[in-house]
Motif scaffolding. Structure first.
Motif, short mmCIF file in Angstrom:
data_model
loop_
_atom_site.label_atom_id
_atom_site.label_comp_id
_atom_site.label_asym_id
_atom_site.label_seq_id
_atom_site.Cartn_x
_atom_site.Cartn_y
_atom_site.Cartn_z
N VAL A 268 -5.92 -16.40 3.43
CA VAL A 268 -7.11 -16.90 4.15
C VAL A 268 -8.20 -15.84 4.18
O VAL A 268 -9.35 -16.11 3.90
CB VAL A 268 -6.71 -17.33 5.59
CG1 VAL A 268 -7.94 -17.75 6.38
CG2 VAL A 268 -5.69 -18.45 5.53
N VAL A 269 -7.82 -14.60 4.51
CA VAL A 269 -8.84 -13.56 4.64
C VAL A 269 -8.90 -12.64 3.41
O VAL A 269 -9.63 -11.65 3.42
CB VAL A 269 -8.65 -12.72 5.93
CG1 VAL A 269 -8.90 -13.57 7.15
CG2 VAL A 269 -7.28 -12.08 5.99
N ARG A 270 -8.16 -12.98 2.36
CA ARG A 270 -8.15 -12.16 1.12
C ARG A 270 -7.98 -10.69 1.50
O ARG A 270 -8.75 -9.81 1.08
CB ARG A 270 -9.42 -12.34 0.29
CG ARG A 270 -9.44 -13.64 -0.49
CD ARG A 270 -9.85 -14.83 0.35
NE ARG A 270 -11.25 -15.20 0.14
CZ ARG A 270 -11.94 -15.98 0.96
NH1 ARG A 270 -11.37 -16.49 2.05
NH2 ARG A 270 -13.19 -16.26 0.71
N ALA A 271 -6.98 -10.45 2.34
CA ALA A 271 -6.77 -9.09 2.84
C ALA A 271 -5.72 -8.37 2.02
O ALA A 271 -4.89 -9.00 1.36
CB ALA A 271 -6.33 -9.14 4.30
N ARG A 272 -5.77 -7.07 2.06
CA ARG A 272 -4.75 -6.24 1.41
C ARG A 272 -3.98 -5.51 2.50
O ARG A 272 -4.57 -4.85 3.35
CB ARG A 272 -5.42 -5.23 0.47
CG ARG A 272 -4.43 -4.29 -0.20
CD ARG A 272 -5.08 -3.53 -1.35
NE ARG A 272 -6.21 -2.70 -0.93
CZ ARG A 272 -6.09 -1.52 -0.33
NH1 ARG A 272 -4.89 -1.05 -0.06
NH2 ARG A 272 -7.16 -0.83 0.00
N MET A 273 -2.64 -5.62 2.45
CA MET A 273 -1.79 -4.95 3.43
C MET A 273 -0.86 -4.02 2.65
O MET A 273 -0.21 -4.46 1.70
CB MET A 273 -0.98 -6.01 4.17
CG MET A 273 0.00 -5.47 5.17
SD MET A 273 0.93 -6.83 5.94
CE MET A 273 -0.03 -7.16 7.38
N GLN A 274 -0.84 -2.76 3.02
CA GLN A 274 -0.02 -1.81 2.26
C GLN A 274 0.70 -0.84 3.18
O GLN A 274 0.08 -0.20 4.03
CB GLN A 274 -0.93 -1.03 1.28
CG GLN A 274 -0.13 -0.14 0.35
CD GLN A 274 -1.02 0.71 -0.54
OE1 GLN A 274 -2.11 0.30 -0.94
NE2 GLN A 274 -0.58 1.92 -0.84
N GLY A 275 2.01 -0.73 2.98
CA GLY A 275 2.77 0.31 3.68
C GLY A 275 2.66 1.61 2.88
O GLY A 275 2.42 1.60 1.68
N PHE A 276 2.83 2.71 3.56
CA PHE A 276 2.77 4.00 2.85
C PHE A 276 3.62 5.02 3.59
O PHE A 276 3.93 4.86 4.78
CB PHE A 276 1.31 4.51 2.77
CG PHE A 276 0.77 4.98 4.09
CD1 PHE A 276 0.28 4.08 5.02
CD2 PHE A 276 0.80 6.32 4.44
CE1 PHE A 276 -0.18 4.50 6.26
CE2 PHE A 276 0.34 6.75 5.67
CZ PHE A 276 -0.15 5.84 6.57
#
Ligand SMILES: NC(=O)c1ccc[n+]([C@@H]2O[C@H](COP(=O)([O-])OP(=O)(O)OC[C@H]3O[C@@H](n4cnc5c(N)ncnc54)[C@H](OP(=O)(O)O)[C@@H]3O)[C@@H](O)[C@H]2O)c1
Length: 334
Positions: A268-276
């Motif tokens: 929906v929000v074209r978001a990027r989620m990344q763990g690091f």
């Protein structure tokens, strides 16, 4: 000839915590102090780090690093003084940083130690100029990639990582919103770390507070907490938002971690989620530490420490930190 240092006090895991750790999960033991073998360095610890990740090491759940066994010394970074060195890079009296554990004396390979340069308070190598500062630096700049004008929301904002994230975001020209628990931390967020907005997640309607503090939505979410806090922030994400998953401290003592989002919301929000993991950035620490040091020296980054005196009180400091009693970095002075 080996240096004789006598007794070593060490805090070990007596039982695996179930749910919230108890002091009875730890034991203070005495053992003969170790001596340095070939290529090794004997260190007397002065400052011990107290960190949320230690809770994960006490668990049997799958993780990025091997867990502790019963009787093991509690894993921790520490700063101390070299007592004896069989590595030509170190000599007695040097101050060093290493994964030395909650104990009075530790032996490490020279290659596993970092010398602390003169002229800085040595314990800063455990936080703002060390692991937590580096976590903030790479998690924000490399993973979340803020641009000037972004609204950056930070959970766990009154702690060691979160306070630095907010200040780096401010340096980058972002609008900063910090979330932390309790009135004292709201004061730290506003007055010490200069967040534009401070939210107390323990007071009132969190979703309404996030909405009021982020009228233009959220461009970057630096997530230290997970749980309901993250769910409230996710509801305000802008299109193209970036979410850096640094930690999930609200979930470390629960048996079944709470799901906070449906992957559909990323569409929906074209978001990027990344763990690091900060350790993955080790080859680049050299670029970050001088920058962090400059920001600390010129006052752009401020910090606070909660210091507990005495190795024997390390378990109490740890439990207190998980309860949110620390303002800024939780440390033990041995
Ligand atoms: N990815 C990495 O490489 C990396 C490296 C270092 C740290 N981390 C993570 O970064 C986060 C912050 O670490 P830190 O060392 O800076 O610790 P910290 O924030 O200095 O201390 C932990 C804080 O967690 C908060 N907390 C505890 N229970 C909570 C709950 N149920 N809900 C919300 N907040 C809660 C408390 O603050 P309140 O008073 O505000 O509740 C407490 O002060 C942790 O999740 C940690 O695991 C990740």
């Amino acid at each position: 000839m080996a240096v004789q240092v006598g007794t070593n006090r060490r805090v070990t895991m007596a039982s695996r915590p179930e749910g919230f750790p108890q002091e009875s999960d730890f034991t203070l033991e005495e053992a003969e102090a170790p001596s340095a073998g070939p290529g090794e360095v004997l260190v007397r610890t002065h400052w011990l780090s107290v960190d949320p990740y230690q809770r994960g090491r006490m668990s049997t759940a799958r993780s990025y690093s091997k867990g502790l066994e019963l009787g093991d010394v509690i894993t921790a970074q520490a700063v101390g003084e070299v007592i004896e060195s069989n590595d030509s890079r170190f000599e007695a009296g040097d101050l060093v940083l290493g994964q030395l554990g909650w104990q009075d004396y530790a032996v490490a390979r020279g290659g596993a130690l970092r010398k602390i340069p003169p002229g800085i308070e040595p314990q800063l190598a455990l936080h703002v100029l060390g692991a937590t500062g580096l976590t903030a630096y790479f998690g924000l700049l490399d993973v979340a990639q803020p641009v000037p004008g972004d609204t950056v929301v930070v959970s766990g904002a009154g702690g060691a990582v979160g306070s630095v994230v907010g200040q780096i975001a401010r340096i980058m020209g972002c609008r900063t919103v910090g979330i932390a628990g309790g009135a004292d931390k709201q004061e730290d967020l506003r007055d010490l770390y200069r967040f534009n907005e401070a939210i107390d997640y323990k007071a009132g309607d969190l979703r309404a507070a996030v909405k009021a503090s982020c009228p233009d939505g959220v461009d970057v979410y630096f997530d230290n907490c997970g749980g309901d806090i993250s769910a409230a922030v996710h509801a305000r994400l802008n299109i193209g938002a970036r979410i850096a998953i640094c930690g999930q401290v609200s979930q470390y003592n629960v048996e079944r971690p709470q799901p906070t989002f449906h992957p559909g919301f990323l569409i929906v929000v074209r978001a990027r989620m990344q763990g690091f993991l900060v350790s993955d950035y080790a080859p680049r620490f050299g670029e970050a530490i001088p920058r962090l040091a400059r920001w600390v020296m010129n006052g752009d980054i401020r910090y606070r420490e909660t210091v507990t005196e005495g190795l024997e009180n390390a378990p109490r400091a740890f439990i207190g930190m998980l309860n949110g009693e620390n303002r800024g970095k939780a440390l033990v002075k041995t």
